[in-house]
Enzyme design. Structure first.
Site, PDB file in Angstrom:
ATOM      1  N   ILE A  24       0.905  -1.148   0.000  1.00 26.93           N
ATOM      2  CA  ILE A  24       0.000   0.000   0.000  1.00 26.93           C
ATOM      3  C   ILE A  24       0.943   1.197   0.000  1.00 26.93           C
ATOM      4  CG2 ILE A  24      -0.285  -0.317   2.520  1.00 26.93           C
ATOM      5  CD1 ILE A  24      -2.862   1.296   2.417  1.00 26.93           C
ATOM      6  N   SER A  25       0.758   2.107  -0.949  1.00 25.95           N
ATOM      7  CA  SER A  25       1.698   3.213  -1.124  1.00 25.95           C
ATOM      8  C   SER A  25       1.743   4.132   0.095  1.00 25.95           C
ATOM      9  CB  SER A  25       1.307   4.040  -2.351  1.00 25.95           C
ATOM     10  OG  SER A  25       1.174   3.228  -3.488  1.00 25.95           O
ATOM     11  N   GLN A  26       2.874   4.823   0.221  1.00 23.50           N
ATOM     12  CA  GLN A  26       3.047   5.844   1.259  1.00 23.50           C
ATOM     13  C   GLN A  26       1.939   6.901   1.096  1.00 23.50           C
ATOM     14  OE1 GLN A  26       6.540   8.093   0.382  1.00 23.50           O
ATOM     15  NE2 GLN A  26       6.668   9.046   2.408  1.00 23.50           N
TER      16      GLN A  26
END
Ligand code: SAH
Length: 201
Positions: free
Chosen positions: A51-53
């Site tokens: 899950i992206s930053q």
């Protein structure tokens, strides 16, 4: 999270900040990592993906220049988090994920969180979503070796496509492609990023 990680780094778009404040990020991370949901980093999700930053999600959504009410395509649903942020701004979000377990998981969380305007499909997103095209905006959340042609074809004139270009786990460039005519596209480099690879045709 929004103040310390997003606003402080220069994302000021009201719609994006409001969307980020509304989405409960902890619902989109694995249960055992929920205490880290608001950390300033990407987190592992099933299938060896991430899950992206939070800041990267804000930056990419901002780069699409949405004004509200759009029909958006996302390639790389992953946890469903970015789709939820998009769904807070856009009218309709169509999101594609190649790993079945992730597509199913994201569809469940999105439904349980009330995002009835997000449609999840388990497929190869490099081909886009033909039955729903064209889109006002397209976001690709995985690094591609080059811009997939089918995605360019499914973008409305005036619309923006934001995606990371380059090899996985090396320096990738986040670019924005704007369709300015039937066969005319303009490309801008936005930032250096690092994404998991886009795997498909
Ligand atoms: N937007 C996601 C980030 C997920 S990481 C989030 O907010 O959690 C990128 C995702 O792209 C991974 O889940 C990976 O499986 C997926 N992916 C890679 N290639 C793909 C393809 N060709 N079509 C659809 N999804 C793809």
């Amino acid at each position: 999270m929004v103040r310390e990680q997003v606003v402080s780094r220069g994302v000021r778009d009201r719609r994006v900040l409001k969307a980020m404040r509304r989405v409960p990020r902890e619902k989109f991370v694995p249960t055992r990592m929920q205490h880290e949901a608001y950390k300033d980093s990407p987190l592992p999700i099933p299938g060896g993906q991430t899950i992206s930053q939070p800041y990267i999600v804000a930056f990419m959504v901002k780069a699409l220049n949405l004004s509200g009410g759009e029909k958006v395509l996302e390639v790389g649903t992953g946890s469903g988090y970015a789709a939820a942020v998009l769904a807070e701004i856009a009218a309709e979000v169509f999101t594609i994920e190649r790993i079945g377990e992730l597509a199913e998981g994201a569809a469940t969380v999105l439904k349980n969180s009330g995002y009835s305007n997000v449609h999840v499909r388990h497929a190869d997103g490099t081909e886009g979503w033909i039955g729903e095209a064209p889109f006002d905006a397209i976001l690709v959340s995985a690094g591609a070796p080059k811009v997939p042609k089918s995605l360019l074809n499914q973008l409305k004139i005036g619309g923006n496509l934001v995606l990371p270009i380059g090899l996985a786990h090396r320096a990738q460039e986040l670019i924005r492609v704007t369709r300015i005519g039937e066969n005319e596209f303009e490309q801008e480099d936005l930032a250096e990023v690092c994404f998991v690879p886009l795997i498909g045709k």
